[in-house]
Design an enzyme around this catalytic site. Structure first.
Site, PDB file in Angstrom:
ATOM      1  N   ASP A  16      50.680  28.346  52.058  1.00  0.00           N
ATOM      2  CA  ASP A  16      49.838  29.112  52.980  1.00  0.00           C
ATOM      3  C   ASP A  16      49.126  30.259  52.254  1.00  0.00           C
ATOM      4  O   ASP A  16      49.641  30.786  51.263  1.00  0.00           O
ATOM      5  CB  ASP A  16      50.725  29.676  54.102  1.00  0.00           C
ATOM      6  N   HIS A  33      40.907  26.852  49.324  1.00  0.00           N
ATOM      7  CA  HIS A  33      41.655  25.585  49.286  1.00  0.00           C
ATOM      8  C   HIS A  33      41.523  24.926  47.909  1.00  0.00           C
ATOM      9  O   HIS A  33      42.459  24.336  47.401  1.00  0.00           O
ATOM     10  CB  HIS A  33      41.155  24.635  50.368  1.00  0.00           C
ATOM     11  N   LEU A 127      59.661  14.020  37.998  1.00  0.00           N
ATOM     12  CA  LEU A 127      59.603  14.606  39.343  1.00  0.00           C
ATOM     13  C   LEU A 127      58.965  13.647  40.353  1.00  0.00           C
ATOM     14  O   LEU A 127      57.987  12.974  40.034  1.00  0.00           O
ATOM     15  CB  LEU A 127      58.740  15.879  39.265  1.00  0.00           C
TER      16      LEU A 127
HETATM   17  C1  FPP Z   1      47.062  27.000  54.453  1.00  0.00           C
HETATM   18  O1  FPP Z   1      46.235  28.078  54.104  1.00  0.00           O
HETATM   19  C2  FPP Z   1      46.699  25.887  53.654  1.00  0.00           C
HETATM   20  C3  FPP Z   1      46.277  24.696  54.145  1.00  0.00           C
HETATM   21  C4  FPP Z   1      46.135  24.400  55.573  1.00  0.00           C
HETATM   22  C5  FPP Z   1      45.898  23.634  53.238  1.00  0.00           C
HETATM   23  C6  FPP Z   1      46.692  23.546  51.987  1.00  0.00           C
HETATM   24  C7  FPP Z   1      45.892  22.853  50.992  1.00  0.00           C
HETATM   25  C8  FPP Z   1      45.925  23.079  49.655  1.00  0.00           C
HETATM   26  C9  FPP Z   1      46.849  23.977  49.001  1.00  0.00           C
HETATM   27  C10 FPP Z   1      45.022  22.423  48.734  1.00  0.00           C
HETATM   28  C11 FPP Z   1      44.550  21.167  49.251  1.00  0.00           C
HETATM   29  C12 FPP Z   1      45.065  20.069  48.537  1.00  0.00           C
HETATM   30  C13 FPP Z   1      44.814  18.841  48.935  1.00  0.00           C
HETATM   31  C14 FPP Z   1      45.353  17.730  48.176  1.00  0.00           C
HETATM   32  C15 FPP Z   1      43.983  18.582  50.131  1.00  0.00           C
HETATM   33  P1  FPP Z   1      45.352  28.717  55.240  1.00  0.00           P
HETATM   34  O2  FPP Z   1      44.031  28.063  55.228  1.00  0.00           O
HETATM   35  O3  FPP Z   1      46.049  28.634  56.561  1.00  0.00           O
HETATM   36  O4  FPP Z   1      45.265  30.170  54.727  1.00  0.00           O
HETATM   37  P2  FPP Z   1      45.159  31.476  55.617  1.00  0.00           P
HETATM   38  O5  FPP Z   1      46.434  31.552  56.421  1.00  0.00           O
HETATM   39  O6  FPP Z   1      45.050  32.558  54.605  1.00  0.00           O
HETATM   40  O7  FPP Z   1      43.925  31.337  56.462  1.00  0.00           O
END
Ligand code: FPP
Length: 232
Positions: A16, A33, A127
């Site tokens: 997150d 992202h 892994l």
């Molecule tokens: C949460 O951060 C993150 C996600 C919903 C997506 C996680 C994705 C990745 C780490 C990279 C993507 C990788 C692939 C393979 C698709 P948030 O957007 O909720 O962050 P915030 O809480 O700061 O808004």
């Protein structure tokens, strides 16, 4: 004296904070992202080097479909691009890739890519990296219930081990440690069944910034935890 825990066999991470990481820099969320995506392989490497055998990364939840359309399509393209660009590198690092989640809501093209990456790396012995994409714990448990009914198993014969066998990845052990970056303290529908006795570790560090020092802190905190599994 209490004995320190062994390194966790399975670590699962709620990645997150990408959006906030981008916002802090005045960048569009998708670049957050992207930065988060770039952090996945290095972090996997560190955990593998620490003796962790399974790493599950939560990349897209069943609820994430309700984000704005551009963000959803950006995350789908990111997955597609990551598979194109990094599957070979994962393979060379002897990492076995596994997908955890639904495949019926992605395009045929993406589904084929995901399956090809899993197939290419299936005999790797390092892994196991489970990428949770279009994953939700409740969705997984409901799916297990459907498959149990379809298999004709009688109610009286259903116990915890039967349910566990009908989850999506029955051969992957339950996570010992669940890490959530980004400062929130909740599970957000992640591994609801499997995390019943996991140690939970929350850190304010945003996912794209989560590095070697943070891994070390999480693992040493885990070492200090007393795991009792309901016993005294
Ligand atoms: C949460 O951060 C993150 C996600 C919903 C997506 C996680 C994705 C990745 C780490 C990279 C993507 C990788 C692939 C393979 C698709 P948030 O957007 O909720 O962050 P915030 O809480 O700061 O808004």
């Amino acid at each position: 004296m209490t004995q320190a825990n062994h390194p966790p066999q399975h670590v699962a991470i709620i990645m997150d904070g990408n959006g906030r990481w981008a916002k802090k820099r005045g960048l569009p969320r998708l670049l957050g992202h992207r930065a988060g995506g770039e952090n996945m392989r290095p972090v996997a490497r560190i955990f593998a080097d620490c003796g962790v055998r399974y790493l599950t990364l939560y990349a897209f939840s069943t609820e994430n479909w309700s984000r704005p359309r551009t963000e959803v399509s950006g995350l789908l393209s990111l997955l597609s691009r990551k598979i194109d660009q990094e599957t070979q590198a994962f393979h060379e690092e002897n990492i076995r890739l596994v997908h955890l989640g639904r495949q019926d809501r992605m395009s045929e093209r993406l589904r084929k890519k995901v399956r090809a990456a899993v197939e290419l790396t299936r005999n790797n012995t390092g892994l196991t990296l489970c990428l949770a994409f279009d994953y939700g714990g409740r969705d997984e448990i409901a799916g297990a219930a459907r498959r149990i009914v379809d298999a004709g198993i009688r109610g009286d014969d259903i116990d915890e081990s039967v349910v566990a066998r009908y989850l999506r990845l029955p051969d992957v052990p339950d996570p010992d440690l669940v890490i959530r970056t980004g400062g929130e303290s909740r599970l957000s529908n992640f591994l609801l069944w499997q995390a019943a006795y996991s140690e939970l570790y929350f850190t304010a560090v945003l996912w794209p910034d989560f590095g070697p020092q943070d891994v070390e802190e999480a693992l040493s905190e885990y070492e200090r935890r007393q795991r009792r599994f309901g016993r005294i």
